[in-house]
Design a protein around this motif. Structure first.
Motif, mmCIF file in Angstrom:
data_model
loop_
_atom_site.group_PDB
_atom_site.id
_atom_site.type_symbol
_atom_site.label_atom_id
_atom_site.label_comp_id
_atom_site.label_asym_id
_atom_site.label_seq_id
_atom_site.Cartn_x
_atom_site.Cartn_y
_atom_site.Cartn_z
ATOM 1 N N PRO A 1 51.710 50.756 60.698
ATOM 2 C CA PRO A 1 53.182 51.480 61.153
ATOM 3 C C PRO A 1 54.131 51.135 60.167
ATOM 4 O O PRO A 1 55.036 52.023 60.177
ATOM 5 C CB PRO A 1 53.376 50.543 62.320
ATOM 6 C CG PRO A 1 52.219 50.119 62.997
ATOM 7 C CD PRO A 1 51.251 49.931 61.694
ATOM 8 N N PRO B 1 47.944 48.831 74.081
ATOM 9 C CA PRO B 1 48.501 50.044 74.826
ATOM 10 C C PRO B 1 47.237 50.740 75.332
ATOM 11 O O PRO B 1 46.281 50.909 74.921
ATOM 12 C CB PRO B 1 48.945 51.059 73.672
ATOM 13 C CG PRO B 1 49.361 50.128 72.450
ATOM 14 C CD PRO B 1 48.417 48.834 72.703
ATOM 15 N N ASN C 1 47.380 53.857 75.859
ATOM 16 C CA ASN C 1 46.942 55.095 74.929
ATOM 17 C C ASN C 1 45.649 54.811 74.073
ATOM 18 O O ASN C 1 44.955 55.572 73.844
ATOM 19 C CB ASN C 1 47.997 55.536 74.073
ATOM 20 C CG ASN C 1 49.220 55.967 75.053
ATOM 21 O OD1 ASN C 1 48.985 56.429 75.947
ATOM 22 N ND2 ASN C 1 50.312 55.772 74.294
ATOM 23 N N TYR C 2 45.673 53.516 73.499
ATOM 24 C CA TYR C 2 44.433 53.043 72.576
ATOM 25 C C TYR C 2 43.236 53.419 73.566
ATOM 26 O O TYR C 2 42.314 53.910 72.886
ATOM 27 C CB TYR C 2 44.644 51.538 72.173
ATOM 28 C CG TYR C 2 43.536 51.207 71.519
ATOM 29 C CD1 TYR C 2 43.110 51.351 70.394
ATOM 30 C CD2 TYR C 2 42.507 50.314 72.457
ATOM 31 C CE1 TYR C 2 42.132 50.978 69.589
ATOM 32 C CE2 TYR C 2 41.237 49.880 71.675
ATOM 33 C CZ TYR C 2 41.096 50.034 70.252
ATOM 34 O OH TYR C 2 39.990 49.560 69.584
ATOM 35 N N ASP D 1 41.967 56.884 73.600
ATOM 36 C CA ASP D 1 41.703 57.483 72.539
ATOM 37 C C ASP D 1 40.257 57.008 72.305
ATOM 38 O O ASP D 1 39.404 57.746 71.874
ATOM 39 C CB ASP D 1 42.744 57.090 71.420
ATOM 40 C CG ASP D 1 42.189 57.543 69.921
ATOM 41 O OD1 ASP D 1 42.122 58.886 69.940
ATOM 42 O OD2 ASP D 1 41.862 56.793 69.137
ATOM 43 N N VAL E 1 38.060 56.557 74.496
ATOM 44 C CA VAL E 1 37.050 57.190 75.077
ATOM 45 C C VAL E 1 36.675 58.391 74.585
ATOM 46 O O VAL E 1 35.655 58.958 74.320
ATOM 47 C CB VAL E 1 37.568 57.584 76.629
ATOM 48 C CG1 VAL E 1 36.713 58.647 77.431
ATOM 49 C CG2 VAL E 1 38.053 56.429 77.296
ATOM 50 N N ALA E 2 37.733 58.954 73.968
ATOM 51 C CA ALA E 2 37.585 60.434 73.246
ATOM 52 C C ALA E 2 36.721 60.258 72.006
ATOM 53 O O ALA E 2 35.828 60.917 71.667
ATOM 54 C CB ALA E 2 38.879 61.064 72.979
ATOM 55 N N ALA F 1 51.214 47.054 65.579
ATOM 56 C CA ALA F 1 52.385 47.777 66.487
ATOM 57 C C ALA F 1 52.449 46.860 67.864
ATOM 58 O O ALA F 1 53.555 46.621 68.325
ATOM 59 C CB ALA F 1 51.818 49.194 66.707
ATOM 60 N N HIS G 1 55.842 45.340 69.470
ATOM 61 C CA HIS G 1 56.169 45.749 70.684
ATOM 62 C C HIS G 1 56.398 44.536 71.625
ATOM 63 O O HIS G 1 57.693 44.379 72.305
ATOM 64 C CB HIS G 1 55.609 46.688 71.280
ATOM 65 C CG HIS G 1 55.552 48.057 70.653
ATOM 66 N ND1 HIS G 1 54.458 48.715 70.129
ATOM 67 C CD2 HIS G 1 56.755 48.809 70.632
ATOM 68 C CE1 HIS G 1 54.872 50.041 69.954
ATOM 69 N NE2 HIS G 1 56.384 49.931 70.010
#
Lengths: 631, 631
Positions: free
Chosen positions: A483, A548, A550-551, A554, A556-557, A621, A625
């Protein structure tokens, strides 16, 4: 444990181990004006220097004064470099070039240097005619010979017509002049397709000079690669042992001379860079067959004793950071098992994971902070480990030893961390048992690795230090976007993986806008069951780093992981990585304590060998945070 | 003159001039976590962002929260980027890739973004088959279409099989799907041999997205070039005006979106980097033909008024540095001709060379130091100069104006220096004559150039600032080795050469070992007879910088100059340079005053156009030696 620290990088280091080969360093290798460079070369124990013309041009000393100054500190001037764009020119230019050379011969006479480096021409006007080149170089050699000077002709990798060593050798052979020979530069040889195999066929005595540089393998213009990214031997990817072996086999007896153009070294403290340079040469010589190095009164480097693990990691703490680290350790299942006999130093343990909290470290430290002040490795022979380190110019740390206390040998690493050498667990006898025992519920077994951010100027120096002093091998080299800027990482390890060190540095030195933790350090512990460990840490009231959502979306994808596995990872903030062989890493982090340090828990599956660098940006990151949300 | 200073880089800048084109910025352009980046983009006046996947993955905000946060600050999310290695794969991989895409479509729905960037595959397993690629992309577009999403396919310059824009267009055209179009990235187009001419033939409406990046022309691996060295438009060498013109000519109405990977910007203050980014876009739009930009309520950038010279240079001084500068100016033949009506500010003059010494600058300054705090340029229209600067987001400086004092408009440059705009010499009326007059003996005529070291993070920003705000053209770009590290320099000028600014910065940010003057600044004055000037300076008791004899010995060898000329140069410490057209520069320097500033005297002969960068290393070493010898 450590209580006194050497002032790293100041003072004259111990003399390096000697093999009888002369060691030289080009003034271009290090930063400063000529006075800085001469002092640095002498201080690191070099025998001579290559004097770069630009360094001479800007010095207020006359050439005779430069010569005297070098002699005063025990240095010879082994090469005057470089003379450019001489050969294969039209007649009018030849006259001008010979006149130019005479001016330089005058300077060399005053300097007392007998070898001039002539680089293959890069001029657009140079003529592609080996016979002309040989003829004109012979003329130059004639003039030189009359002055007691030798010409060393070198093929630049980007020379206009002559860009490979074998081409330069054909020209030198054709000229067949006693004052004309070759300069071989490992960069120019090893960066090109023409390999070094044919070096064996060079007529004995015709290699006048040997320049050594390592480099990473980069896909870029060779001139830019050479001018910005050269490294000292052992820091890059070239096989310099093989190269030097081939050159020595021709009967070469001149100096091993470093010529390293590197953007960082050109800015860094020259005294330290010269020590780094010398360490690289000593290590390189050590890799040569004993029969290849002159054996007169030499002191070979003692072999690195086998290492068998991380004995302990020591944190310097104070009244503010100490309690935070104690709570963190308890939360991970550690117990305060020992108290040092004579110092305010605590031993915290869990199985073979050992952490020492030292409230008596004298190094200046910002109040409230913590730092990894030392780490200890278990070695088969602590004394030999220390002698080897000393022969490699590692500053050996003095140590105040109390009654009934073990004598841990220690040296200072380039970032100032103390490195202790211990045999078995003798050092634990320095601690009186507190009676506390760890429960074992968290399941941490052993220290997996240390992660140490390195000072920007000393990243490559540190890598070479750990490789050469400890006898480690390079494990991984990575570059990634994080970051707050690009990062470099490089990990080193033992053959059996019981010791791992992961070094990191920003790709560009940090500026004012740097909200990330500056120079973070961490200790990673191994577990065989990270879910069990994470669950125990939860029960113990330990704190782990939130990751997060979101991690995980991602993940999974990216990896097509089973949903229930991802849910379990998410529940405990466990990060995931998979290598190209299917090896897997499951790992989690704690928050940052004392402004700089944190812990990691890792479970390696199926031979995963790295240090989870792929998740470093997520961790950075998340640390930020967490800090924002708690401040 | 200047007495108040804006806090540069903080606070919300003025809104940029608008042309009606939407402006977007990829989150990869700037440093920080997503919160930093969104705040930076909004603060600089962008309309939207391209959201880079990695920035989303590491944020604790859910996609819906990211969307809301962007909406709160007036930003749309214009592109989700990137989706990699999708097309031309075997059937099994296609199924996995489509599943992966559906996960990303879910995220995009939450984010409220309708365009996904798909980069041409770099996977070694990708198949070289345009029909297969088109077919699979059409399948992806089908799925996307059902979700209200468009796919923008982009040829990476290092794509495995698809690496040029025309190839990506052939595939998109073949697929012929309403939800599949192109993303054109100026870097990927202009870094390759296939020129942008054919862009005109792209079917209107099929360019879905336009990414803009500039770059210097570098001879290196295109992937490394792209990932480390991109620049904002106007900072590099690409013709982006022509490129954007071609894209707009196809009817493209989407955003102009910056996608710049740059090692420095990735570390620098994101708020400032975003302002730099916006300035680059406003400047680029200004270079387009008016007919190409939507004209609804737009405010075009006022043209830069012609500049006709350096009006004055102002030094901030204190009780210690002031006397040193006064003595230096007297030694160069200046006289203290004026005293400011209301402030402790002195005017020193010699012909059209004007220097202002200001003892009232409020900027914090280390005691005993001096700095170039401001400079003034003569412009045909000071008001328009200021309005243009403001439209280009230059911080306009407030100014306290006394009775009978001129109203000099001023803006702050990226390094904090104030730039004043003056018409004629009105500003001189602010000074009451002291009665002193300069003698004229030294023969200095006019300010030739200013040399200003730039903060590391703001070198490219500063160049763009001066080009765009002042309407200057780039004159030279150099990179050279200096005693304490590699340096960059870039000079800017007016068509008639009456204004020259030479910016410098270290190639790597300076570290602790930096014995050179940090961020030096200097003012160079012109003379028509440097020997006459040097002789006069001698008589006046002025001090010039001693230059080593070795420099002159080398001059003789390099340029074959007449011996008597070299002797005259040596006598006065005059440096020499010759350009490839035979133009010559004769120049000399003073010592450093106030720890940071010095003067230069230059004589240009035969059209020499540079700023003597070749001699900068000599000057730097000489300044250091002088300091060592006098300390």
């Amino acid at each position: 444990m450590s209580s006194s620290r050497a002032s790293v990088g100041t003072g004259r280091p111990p003399r390096p181990a000697s093999t009888g080969l002369r060691r030289s360093m080009a003034t271009v290798c290090v930063s400063g004006t000529l006075d800085d460079k001469i002092a640095a070369a002498a201080g690191a124990g070099f025998d001579g220097i290559e004097l770069f013309e630009n360094d001479l041009v800007v010095t207020p000393w006359t050439p005779a004064e430069v010569r005297a100054r070098c002699a005063d500190v025990g240095l010879t001037i082994d090469l005057y470099q470089p003379f450019r764009d001489f050969e294969a020119v039209p007649p009018a230019a030849l006259t001008a070039n010979l006149a130019r050379a005479e001016h330089k011969f005058d300077v060399m006479a005053e300097l007392g240097v007998d070898t001039m480096l002539v680089c293959s021409s890069v001029a657009p006007t140079a003529i592609d005619d080996d016979e002309l080149a040989a003829e004109q170089l012979a003329l130059l050699a004639d003039r030189a010979h009359a002055r007691g000077i030798r010409i060393a002709y070198e093929a630049l990798a980007w020379g206009r017509h002559v860009s490979t060593w074998d081409h330069s050798w054909r020209i030198v052979a054709r000229a067949d002049h006693p004052a004309l020979g070759l300069c071989l530069d490992s960069f120019h040889v090893l960066s090109r397709e023409v390999g070094p195999a044919g070096i064996a066929e060079i007529t004995p005595g015709k290699i006048f000079f040997l320049q050594l540089a390592d480099a990473p393998r980069l896909s870029m213009d060779v001139l830019q690669w050479s001018r910005h990214h050269r490294l000292f031997p052992g820091q890059g990817s070239f096989d310099l042992t093989d190269f030097v072996h081939r050159v020595l086999a021709t009967g070469y007896t001149g100096p091993l001379s470093l010529e390293v153009f590197n953007d960082v070294f050109r800015q860094a403290d020259p005294a330290r860079a010269a020590v780094d340079a010398m360490r690289s040469l000593v290590t390189l010589e050590d890799s040569l067959r004993p029969s290849e190095v002159p054996a007169t009164g030499v002191r070979r480097l003692p072999a690195a004793p086998p290492l068998s693990g991380h004995a302990f990691s020591e944190f310097a703490v104070d009244g503010e950071s100490g309690p935070a680290l104690r709570a963190a350790l308890r939360g991970l299942g550690f117990a305060h098992t020992g108290q040092h006999r004579s110092k305010p130093v605590e031993l915290w343990e869990q199985a073979a994971c050992r952490v020492v909290l030292n409230s008596a470290v004298t190094r200046p430290q910002t109040p409230g902070t913590a730092a990894v002040s030392a780490f200890a490795l278990t070695t088969a022979d602590p004394h030999r480990s220390r002698v080897r380190a000393e022969a490699l110019l590692a500053p050996v740390l003095p140590r105040v030893r109390g009654a009934r206390e073990s004598d841990l040998a220690a040296v200072a690493a380039p970032d100032g961390t103390s490195v202790f050498f211990s045999r078995d667990d003798d050092w634990r006898a320095d601690f009186l048992p507190t009676g506390e025992e760890f429960s074992g519920a968290a399941g941490l077994t052993v220290t997996d690795h240390l992660g140490l951010a390195q000072p920007f100027d000393h990243f490559d120096e540190a890598g070479l230090f750990y490789r050469s002093v400890l006898g480690l091998a390079r494990l991984t080299t990575e570059e990634y976007a994080a970051p707050f800027g690009l990062m470099r990482s490089r990990a080193f390890t033992t053959p059996d993986r019981t010791v791992r060190l992961a070094l990191t540095a920003a790709l560009l030195r940090r500026g004012e806008w740097a909200p990330a933790v500056v120079d973070p350090q961490h200790v990673a512990f191994a577990t065989a069951d990270i879910f069990g460990t994470a669950s125990a840490v939860d029960r113990l009231g330990g704190t782990t780093l939130p990751v997060p959502d979101n991690y995980y979306a991602d993940l999974v994808a990216r990896f097509a992981l089973p949903t229930d596995l991802v849910e379990r990872l998410r529940r405990y903030g466990i990060l995931y990585d998979r290598d190209q062989h299917g090896g897997e890493l499951l790992h989690l982090y704690t928050p940052v304590y004392g402004g700089r340090v944190f812990f990691e828990i890792v479970q390696r599956i199926g031979g995963y060998d790295g240090c989870g660098e792929a998740n470093a940006p997520v961790r950075m990151a998340a640390h930020r945070h967490l800090r924002l949300s708690t401040s």
